[in-house]
Design a protein around this motif. Sequence first.
Motif, short mmCIF file in Angstrom:
data_model
loop_
_atom_site.label_atom_id
_atom_site.label_comp_id
_atom_site.label_asym_id
_atom_site.label_seq_id
_atom_site.Cartn_x
_atom_site.Cartn_y
_atom_site.Cartn_z
N PRO A 16 0.79 -1.25 0.00
CA PRO A 16 0.00 0.00 0.00
C PRO A 16 0.81 1.29 0.00
O PRO A 16 0.34 2.32 -0.48
N ASP A 17 2.07 1.22 0.49
CA ASP A 17 2.89 2.44 0.57
C ASP A 17 4.20 2.35 -0.22
O ASP A 17 5.10 3.16 -0.02
N ILE A 18 4.31 1.37 -1.14
CA ILE A 18 5.49 1.26 -1.99
C ILE A 18 5.06 0.88 -3.41
O ILE A 18 4.29 -0.06 -3.60
N ALA A 19 5.59 1.63 -4.38
CA ALA A 19 5.31 1.32 -5.79
C ALA A 19 6.62 1.24 -6.56
O ALA A 19 7.59 1.94 -6.25
N GLU A 20 6.63 0.37 -7.56
CA GLU A 20 7.76 0.25 -8.47
C GLU A 20 7.39 0.92 -9.78
O GLU A 20 6.30 0.70 -10.30
N VAL A 21 8.31 1.73 -10.30
CA VAL A 21 8.08 2.46 -11.54
C VAL A 21 9.08 1.99 -12.58
O VAL A 21 10.29 1.94 -12.31
N ILE A 22 8.57 1.63 -13.76
CA ILE A 22 9.41 1.24 -14.88
C ILE A 22 8.99 2.10 -16.08
O ILE A 22 7.87 1.94 -16.59
N ILE A 23 9.86 3.00 -16.49
CA ILE A 23 9.58 3.88 -17.63
C ILE A 23 9.92 3.12 -18.92
O ILE A 23 10.91 2.41 -18.97
N ALA A 47 -0.01 7.53 1.84
CA ALA A 47 1.09 8.44 2.16
C ALA A 47 1.42 8.35 3.66
O ALA A 47 0.53 8.10 4.46
N PRO A 48 2.69 8.59 3.99
CA PRO A 48 3.83 8.81 3.11
C PRO A 48 4.25 7.50 2.45
O PRO A 48 4.18 6.44 3.07
N PHE A 49 4.67 7.59 1.20
CA PHE A 49 5.01 6.39 0.46
C PHE A 49 6.41 6.48 -0.13
O PHE A 49 7.02 7.53 -0.14
N SER A 50 6.87 5.31 -0.61
CA SER A 50 8.20 5.21 -1.18
C SER A 50 8.12 4.65 -2.59
O SER A 50 7.18 3.92 -2.92
N ILE A 51 9.11 4.98 -3.39
CA ILE A 51 9.12 4.62 -4.80
C ILE A 51 10.40 3.83 -5.12
O ILE A 51 11.50 4.23 -4.73
N LEU A 52 10.21 2.74 -5.85
CA LEU A 52 11.32 1.97 -6.39
C LEU A 52 11.35 2.26 -7.88
O LEU A 52 10.45 1.87 -8.61
N VAL A 53 12.35 3.00 -8.32
CA VAL A 53 12.51 3.31 -9.74
C VAL A 53 13.44 2.26 -10.33
O VAL A 53 14.62 2.20 -9.98
N GLN A 120 12.41 -0.81 4.96
CA GLN A 120 12.95 -0.34 6.24
C GLN A 120 12.59 1.14 6.46
O GLN A 120 12.25 1.53 7.57
N ASN A 121 12.65 1.94 5.40
CA ASN A 121 12.27 3.35 5.51
C ASN A 121 10.80 3.49 5.89
O ASN A 121 10.45 4.35 6.69
N GLN A 122 9.96 2.66 5.30
CA GLN A 122 8.52 2.75 5.60
C GLN A 122 8.26 2.36 7.05
O GLN A 122 7.44 2.98 7.72
N ILE A 123 8.97 1.35 7.56
CA ILE A 123 8.83 0.98 8.97
C ILE A 123 9.27 2.13 9.85
O ILE A 123 8.62 2.48 10.84
N GLN A 124 10.38 2.77 9.48
CA GLN A 124 10.92 3.90 10.25
C GLN A 124 9.91 5.05 10.31
O GLN A 124 9.65 5.60 11.38
N ILE A 125 9.33 5.41 9.19
CA ILE A 125 8.39 6.54 9.18
C ILE A 125 7.12 6.18 9.96
O ILE A 125 6.55 7.03 10.64
N GLN A 126 6.69 4.92 9.89
CA GLN A 126 5.52 4.50 10.66
C GLN A 126 5.81 4.57 12.15
O GLN A 126 4.96 5.01 12.93
N ASN A 127 7.01 4.15 12.56
CA ASN A 127 7.40 4.24 13.97
C ASN A 127 7.46 5.69 14.43
O ASN A 127 7.04 6.00 15.54
N GLU A 128 7.99 6.56 13.58
CA GLU A 128 8.04 7.99 13.92
C GLU A 128 6.64 8.55 14.08
O GLU A 128 6.37 9.31 15.02
N ASP A 129 5.73 8.18 13.18
CA ASP A 129 4.33 8.62 13.27
C ASP A 129 3.66 8.09 14.53
O ASP A 129 2.94 8.81 15.22
#
Length: 135
Positions: A16-23, A47-53, A120-129
Amino acid sequence: MNDHKLDFGRIIILQPDIAEVIINEGIEMNEAMVDNYHSFLIEHLVAPFSILVNKLNAYTYTFDAQLKIATIPQIYSMAVVTYTHISEVATVSLNSIPRDKPWNLRTFSSREHALAWLKQNQIQIQNEDDNASSD
């Protein structure tokens, strides 16, 4: 996992909070494409979300698109998987453009390592929230 095809590429919702983008190969991302990309992310991710390019293909940006890409506040972090030195240099160059909010961005040569870092970043931001709401 939801795979969405847009005019310029694919966006795969990994969680739900991470998407992969392939141009797509040979695309020149313009400002309208960036707006479409941002709108899609805001509508489909939590949100807040993270992107895998995932830079599987070669593509470019117009100058206006370079200034606008990834400037929405909902993006927490971005991992860019590069497969060539040229692709890595292009990513570092794009990251060097002055922005109101600096990017939380790292480049990787492995999709698995990139995804692990984002999770790991998403876990960190959730813990901060969680900590902020319990204060």
